[in-house]
Motif scaffolding. Structure first.
Motif, short mmCIF file in Angstrom:
data_model
loop_
_atom_site.label_atom_id
_atom_site.label_comp_id
_atom_site.label_asym_id
_atom_site.label_seq_id
_atom_site.Cartn_x
_atom_site.Cartn_y
_atom_site.Cartn_z
N LEU A 1 28.60 2.63 109.25
CA LEU A 1 29.31 3.74 109.16
C LEU A 1 30.22 4.20 110.15
CD1 LEU A 1 26.75 6.12 107.19
CD2 LEU A 1 28.56 5.05 106.13
N GLU A 2 30.04 3.41 111.14
CA GLU A 2 31.07 3.63 112.58
C GLU A 2 32.05 2.80 112.25
OE1 GLU A 2 28.43 2.05 115.40
OE2 GLU A 2 27.19 4.00 115.28
N TYR A 3 33.29 3.16 112.60
CA TYR A 3 34.68 2.26 112.59
C TYR A 3 34.51 1.12 113.08
CZ TYR A 3 39.50 1.46 112.22
OH TYR A 3 40.86 0.87 112.30
N GLU A 4 34.10 0.92 114.18
CA GLU A 4 34.33 -0.42 114.68
C GLU A 4 33.22 -1.56 114.20
OE1 GLU A 4 33.39 -2.75 119.01
OE2 GLU A 4 33.89 -0.51 119.13
N SER A 5 32.01 -0.92 113.54
CA SER A 5 31.28 -1.78 112.91
C SER A 5 31.85 -2.25 111.72
CB SER A 5 29.92 -1.21 112.64
OG SER A 5 29.21 -0.94 114.04
N PHE A 6 32.41 -1.38 111.12
CA PHE A 6 33.22 -1.59 109.73
C PHE A 6 34.27 -2.50 109.65
CE2 PHE A 6 37.19 -0.68 107.24
CZ PHE A 6 36.75 -1.00 106.22
N MET A 7 34.94 -2.57 110.83
CA MET A 7 36.00 -3.64 110.98
C MET A 7 35.23 -4.67 111.32
SD MET A 7 39.08 -2.49 110.66
CE MET A 7 40.17 -3.58 111.39
N ARG A 8 34.33 -5.04 112.08
CA ARG A 8 33.63 -6.17 112.27
C ARG A 8 33.07 -7.07 111.15
NH1 ARG A 8 34.21 -7.22 117.60
NH2 ARG A 8 34.19 -5.71 119.12
N PHE A 9 32.42 -5.88 110.31
CA PHE A 9 31.93 -6.32 109.12
C PHE A 9 33.06 -6.91 108.06
CE2 PHE A 9 31.70 -5.31 104.57
CZ PHE A 9 30.58 -6.05 104.16
N MET A 10 34.25 -6.40 108.33
CA MET A 10 35.19 -7.22 107.39
C MET A 10 35.70 -8.38 108.12
SD MET A 10 35.59 -5.34 104.58
CE MET A 10 37.26 -5.94 104.22
#
Length: 123
Positions: A87-96
């Protein structure tokens, strides 16, 4: 669908667009579409959590308690950490980016370049 399946479906539906955006970006200027995708992801996650709560007749406090108990087990700890960090923006980007990197390099347009470009965007 389960939470991991929902994440997989979201990534499968959006990785090509994000890959193209990351490849086009040559500087650290933030592209607002990244954040729009992130907000879609958060909305989807909230829907899955609300559906789970409704199916299991859980209050928010009860769900929080279950997550706390689950976080005390080795496998549960990994899931709870992944769930919260997604749910954190940076983690989302890394997931993608990780999803793109795992995809076929020819179809993805090169996951390594995307990984390099996300460094400045996610910060």
């Amino acid at each position: 669908p389960s939470f991991p399946d929902t994440l997989e479906e979201f990534a499968a539906s959006n990785w090509q667009e994000l890959s193209g955006l990351l490849q086009q970006q040559r500087d650290t200027t933030h592209n607002h579409r990244y954040y729009s995708l992130y907000l879609e992801f958060v909305k989807l996650t909230e829907f899955v959590v609300d559906s789970f709560r409704a199916q299991n007749n859980l209050t928010e406090d009860e769900l929080t308690c279950l997550l706390h108990v689950a976080s005390e087990t080795p496998s549960g700890k990994k899931f709870v950490h992944a769930f919260i960090s997604s749910l954190e923006y940076e983690s989302f980007m890394r997931f993608m980016v990780e999803y793109m990197s795992a995809a076929d390099d020819d179809a993805a347009g090169g996951g390594e370049e995307c990984d390099q470009n996300v460094e400045g965007v996610a910060e």
